[in-house]
Design a protein around this motif. Structure first.
Motif, mmCIF file in Angstrom:
data_model
loop_
_atom_site.group_PDB
_atom_site.id
_atom_site.type_symbol
_atom_site.label_atom_id
_atom_site.label_comp_id
_atom_site.label_asym_id
_atom_site.label_seq_id
_atom_site.Cartn_x
_atom_site.Cartn_y
_atom_site.Cartn_z
ATOM 1 N N CYS B 75 0.843 -1.213 0.000
ATOM 2 C CA CYS B 75 0.000 0.000 0.000
ATOM 3 C C CYS B 75 0.874 1.258 0.000
ATOM 4 C CB CYS B 75 -0.959 -0.001 1.178
ATOM 5 S SG CYS B 75 -2.258 -1.240 1.007
ATOM 6 N N ILE B 78 2.002 1.701 -3.504
ATOM 7 C CA ILE B 78 0.952 2.248 -4.378
ATOM 8 C C ILE B 78 0.817 3.753 -4.124
ATOM 9 C CG2 ILE B 78 -1.503 2.194 -4.977
ATOM 10 C CD1 ILE B 78 -1.474 -0.800 -4.213
ATOM 11 N N GLY B 79 0.846 4.147 -2.844
ATOM 12 C CA GLY B 79 0.766 5.576 -2.508
ATOM 13 C C GLY B 79 1.862 6.354 -3.222
ATOM 14 N N LEU B 82 1.325 6.525 -7.021
ATOM 15 C CA LEU B 82 0.299 7.482 -7.451
ATOM 16 C C LEU B 82 0.854 8.898 -7.583
ATOM 17 C CD1 LEU B 82 -2.775 6.300 -5.330
ATOM 18 C CD2 LEU B 82 -2.352 5.909 -7.750
ATOM 19 N N ALA B 102 -4.403 -5.541 -2.626
ATOM 20 C CA ALA B 102 -3.769 -4.305 -3.073
ATOM 21 C C ALA B 102 -3.313 -4.395 -4.524
ATOM 22 C CB ALA B 102 -2.591 -3.970 -2.168
ATOM 23 N N TYR B 105 -6.193 -3.435 -6.396
ATOM 24 C CA TYR B 105 -6.377 -1.978 -6.321
ATOM 25 C C TYR B 105 -5.473 -1.287 -7.342
ATOM 26 C CZ TYR B 105 -6.765 2.774 -4.560
ATOM 27 O OH TYR B 105 -6.988 4.116 -4.471
ATOM 28 N N LEU B 229 -0.454 12.589 -8.705
ATOM 29 C CA LEU B 229 -1.096 12.988 -7.458
ATOM 30 C C LEU B 229 -0.207 13.954 -6.673
ATOM 31 C CD1 LEU B 229 -3.706 12.017 -5.817
ATOM 32 C CD2 LEU B 229 -2.067 10.802 -4.417
ATOM 33 N N HIS B 234 -5.734 18.238 -9.328
ATOM 34 C CA HIS B 234 -6.078 17.663 -8.027
ATOM 35 C C HIS B 234 -7.022 16.504 -8.274
ATOM 36 C CE1 HIS B 234 -8.741 21.175 -8.699
ATOM 37 N NE2 HIS B 234 -7.586 21.789 -8.826
ATOM 38 N N PRO B 235 -6.439 15.380 -8.719
ATOM 39 C CA PRO B 235 -7.248 14.239 -9.159
ATOM 40 C C PRO B 235 -7.841 13.433 -8.009
ATOM 41 C CG PRO B 235 -4.927 13.683 -9.230
ATOM 42 C CD PRO B 235 -5.002 15.094 -8.762
ATOM 43 N N HIS B 236 -8.759 12.566 -8.365
ATOM 44 C CA HIS B 236 -9.334 11.614 -7.407
ATOM 45 C C HIS B 236 -8.962 10.214 -7.890
ATOM 46 C CE1 HIS B 236 -12.030 9.899 -4.484
ATOM 47 N NE2 HIS B 236 -12.725 9.281 -5.403
ATOM 48 N N VAL B 237 -8.466 9.398 -6.978
ATOM 49 C CA VAL B 237 -8.084 8.025 -7.320
ATOM 50 C C VAL B 237 -8.943 7.092 -6.476
ATOM 51 C CG1 VAL B 237 -6.207 6.357 -7.423
ATOM 52 C CG2 VAL B 237 -5.697 8.783 -7.694
ATOM 53 N N THR B 238 -9.512 6.087 -7.086
ATOM 54 C CA THR B 238 -10.364 5.170 -6.327
ATOM 55 C C THR B 238 -10.246 3.752 -6.850
ATOM 56 O OG1 THR B 238 -12.638 4.709 -5.617
ATOM 57 C CG2 THR B 238 -12.388 5.701 -7.789
ATOM 58 N N LEU B 240 -12.932 1.970 -6.754
ATOM 59 C CA LEU B 240 -14.267 1.720 -7.297
ATOM 60 C C LEU B 240 -14.186 1.796 -8.823
ATOM 61 C CD1 LEU B 240 -16.295 4.065 -4.919
ATOM 62 C CD2 LEU B 240 -16.626 1.612 -5.073
ATOM 63 N N PHE B 247 -13.932 9.486 -11.116
ATOM 64 C CA PHE B 247 -14.940 9.320 -10.068
ATOM 65 C C PHE B 247 -15.801 8.088 -10.351
ATOM 66 C CE2 PHE B 247 -13.632 13.642 -9.315
ATOM 67 C CZ PHE B 247 -13.656 13.723 -7.930
#
Lengths: 273, 392
Positions: B75, B78-79, B82, B102, B105, B229, B234-238, B240, B247
């Motif tokens: 993890c 991955i952080g 990103l 992970a 992910y 990132l 200012h992106p969003h990473v998910t 989902l 998003f």
């Protein structure tokens, strides 16, 4: 520089998923007002959530946001902070995400004293999955997985994180959003690991099975039980049973911060090489 | 950027060659291909990779972390990934199991990442200092859901170096986790190692360009631009299922499109991803398809077979997934038998059988007693097969 907290929000994704009466929005609001006061930059502020109702907040925030894996937000955040110590890194987590599945990462982040601000939304229940018990529920609590009453005590997360090495520990409630804002602001400006427990209400899943019921009654109960740390210090322990002690509970400066320590080590090693 | 970036190799570059351990060569390949972030947790038989990284990364200004467990390790990687860092972790079976969620992910978030699994005998704690190839299907299907997988397999020390470089390259180019499989013997063996031994698949740092413009024009449609990132926008990473905005979406069409895109970006580039080597091409009635330490035995068996005049060829696979369909089918069309020696109960043989059974007979030669398959054992099986054929 944003003029209102709306500019820190992806309002196009509203309405949010939280239930009427939920306290998570209140706590998120306190965080955003603290961010506004500090003038946090959207690019260099990385907000990491885990999985659960509280972690869904990151989906509405217009910072650099990561909706990570259940329990692992602090591990992601550790990688981000170590790769880029100049970033402001904030973790939004819940009591299940942060204290159950992610408990190991929580204590190790405290031990490292890495400059991350962790806001743990404690509503004492697993809301998103439909009302299962949380380690923060405490004895006697009712949940779908504790139909006869829960038999286990809860953590005192503030004492836990202090003992594990966090250098800023605070607790606030959804009843006191202004106080919470001040505590979160203090956490973000503190250099080192900051832990803020935000006691909040879940009228849908917790209130359904436990007293008091309904958001207003839950908030009033929170108000009645909350006591500032300074006042609490003057009272005998028996008068503090079931009270929510709020305020900055622990603050320590001078202990080395991990990312800084690592950077110093790099300089030392490369100079001697 | 100098070719030999790492400390150890800089010191010894004047010598013609040096003895290097497989796990160390892996770490050196990582350093030379630009890995600057490593988080890991000790586990036999892979620990030397993290020990080398612990020593070397600070010297090049990188970040090394020993985390509280394997989950935290991957993890943290991955952080870092990103934010645009080149990240890697290494582990063995039990740790690889812990990392699976992970890895999924990273596939969905399209975070480039290299995971090295130095396989030991399993399941469970198994026999930690014993070689095995038991994690082949886990490397392909270990995490839940439909996802692409790029899996490479190293057979010697030079492979550990060059395939680590290839893994980094593929991870960055296709923005997906890449697994490099080794086994205990490959990880712990020491071999003569020099630039010329690294051979024709050597991928030097000069081949890599991690700036934003590195995508080839034909890739632009299938692979999103690199993660930035905290650096840009200012992106969003998910994790989902999400659409092009990053998003989440519940739209059936967009969900399907998203998963197909993940799949296609790997499968459509099989020709680039599938690394292999054929020995005695077109001259065999039996083809030995092998990977990892078994490929070494297969190559040695080929020498013995030549001495005995047996018609044998060897297909050495460096890429196990995506499946080298065309390569296997070409062999299947010209050979009467395909023999697959591997240190498991036929995990990869089943894959080959699916691709080849229309044309040829696929024979699994699995071994799970914790010892290597010897060239002699392969040769015995070859003699048996060819003898059986002639008696028909």
């Amino acid at each position: 520089m944003p003029a209102t907290i709306d500019e820190y929000l992806h309002t196009e994704h509203f309405p949010h998923i939280w239930c009427p009466g939920c306290g998570l929005g209140t706590v998120t609001g306190s965080f955003l007002r603290a961010a506004l006061e500090l003038g946090l930059k959207k690019e260099e502020t990385v907000v990491v959530g885990g999985i659960g109702c509280s972690s869904r907040a990151v989906g509405y925030l217009d910072f650099s946001t990561v909706h990570s894996i259940h329990g692992r937000a602090l591990a992601f955040a550790t990688g981000i902070k170590m790769a880029h110590p100049q970033f402001t890194v904030i973790v939004l987590t819940g009591d299940g995400d942060g204290a159950a599945i992610g408990g190991n990462h929580l204590i190790h982040a405290c031990r490292r004293n890495i400059d991350i601000t962790c806001i743990l939304f404690n509503n004492r229940i697993y809301g998103m999955t439909g009302g299962q018990l949380s380690p923060q529920m405490g004895e006697g609590g009712m949940a779908t997985t504790a139909p006869y009453g829960h038999e286990e005590p809860a953590f005192d997360l503030c004492r836990l994180t202090e003992a594990a090495g966090a250098t800023y520990v605070a607790r606030g409630t959804a009843y006191g959003p202004r106080e919470l804002q001040r505590l979160i602001k203090g956490g973000i400006t503190h250099k080192g690991f900051s832990f803020i427990e935000a006691v909040t209400q879940c009228p849908t899943e917790f209130g359904k099975r436990n007293a008091p019921k309904g958001a207003i009654a839950m908030l009033e109960d929170m108000k009645a039980r909350a006591i500032n740390a300074k006042k609490a210090a003057a009272l005998p322990p028996e008068e503090l049973v079931d009270r929510i002690i709020t305020g900055v509970l622990h603050e320590e400066t001078g202990r080395p911060e991990f990312a800084q320590n690592y950077t110093d080590m790099l300089t030392r090693v490369r100079n001697t090489e | 950027m100098e070719l030999w970036h790492s400390h150890i190799l800089r010191e010894t570059i004047d010598q013609d060659s040096l003895l290097v351990q497989g796990n160390r060569a892996c770490a050196l390949g990582a350093l030379d291909s630009g890995v600057r972030f490593f988080a890991g947790y000790p586990i036999t038989p892979s620990s030397e990779i993290m020990e080398t990284m612990a020593r070397e990364l600070p010297l090049v200004g990188g970040v090394f972390l020993q985390m509280e467990d394997e989950i935290a390790s991957i993890c943290a990687c991955i952080g870092a990934s990103l934010t645009g860092e080149v990240a890697m972790t290494a582990t063995s079976g039990p740790g690889f199991s812990l990392m699976q969620e992970a890895i999924g992910y990273a596939a969905v978030a399209e975070a480039p990442l290299v995971v090295v699994d130095v396989m030991r005998m399993g399941p469970s704690t198994g026999r930690p200092t014993t070689p095995s190839q038991g994690d082949v299907m886990q490397a392909r299907w270990g995490t839940h859901g439909d996802h692409p997988a790029i899996v490479l397999a190293a057979s010697n020390v030079a492979d550990m170096y060059r395939l680590t470089m290839a893994a980094v390259r593929f991870a960055q180019r296709f923005r997906t986790p890449v697994t490099l499989l080794a086994d205990e013997v490959v990880g712990h063996m020491r071999e003569s190692f020099a630039p010329e031994l690294v051979g024709r698949y050597r991928l030097t740092s000069g081949d890599f360009d991690f700036t934003e413009g590195y995508l080839r024009p034909d890739m632009v449609r299938e692979v999103h631009p690199p993660h930035t990132l905290g650096r840009k926008g200012h992106p969003h990473v998910t994790g989902l299922i999400h659409d092009d905005t990053g998003f989440p979406t519940n739209d059936p069409k967009k969900s399907e499109q998203f998963l197909l895109q993940l799949h296609d970006k790997v499968v459509h580039h099989r020709d680039e991803l599938c690394l292999y080597d054929v020995k005695n091409e077109g001259k065999g009635r039996v083809c030995i398809v092998a990977y990892g330490s078994c490929a070494r035995s297969a190559r040695a068996a080929l020498k013995l077979a030549k001495e005995e005049g047996l018609p044998v060829e060897v297909l050495h696979l460096y890429t196990l997934f995506p499946l080298p369909v065309e390569i296997i089918q070409a062999v299947a069309r010209r050979c009467e038998f395909i023999l697959i020696p591997e240190l498991n109960l036929g995990q990869y043989a089943r894959e080959v059988r699916k691709m080849a059974e229309n044309w040829t007979t696929v024979i699994s030669m699995g071994k799970i007693d914790g010892t290597l398959i010897t060239p002699r054992e392969i040769l015995d099986r070859l003699e048996e097969l060819i003898g059986k054929y002639e008696s028909i």
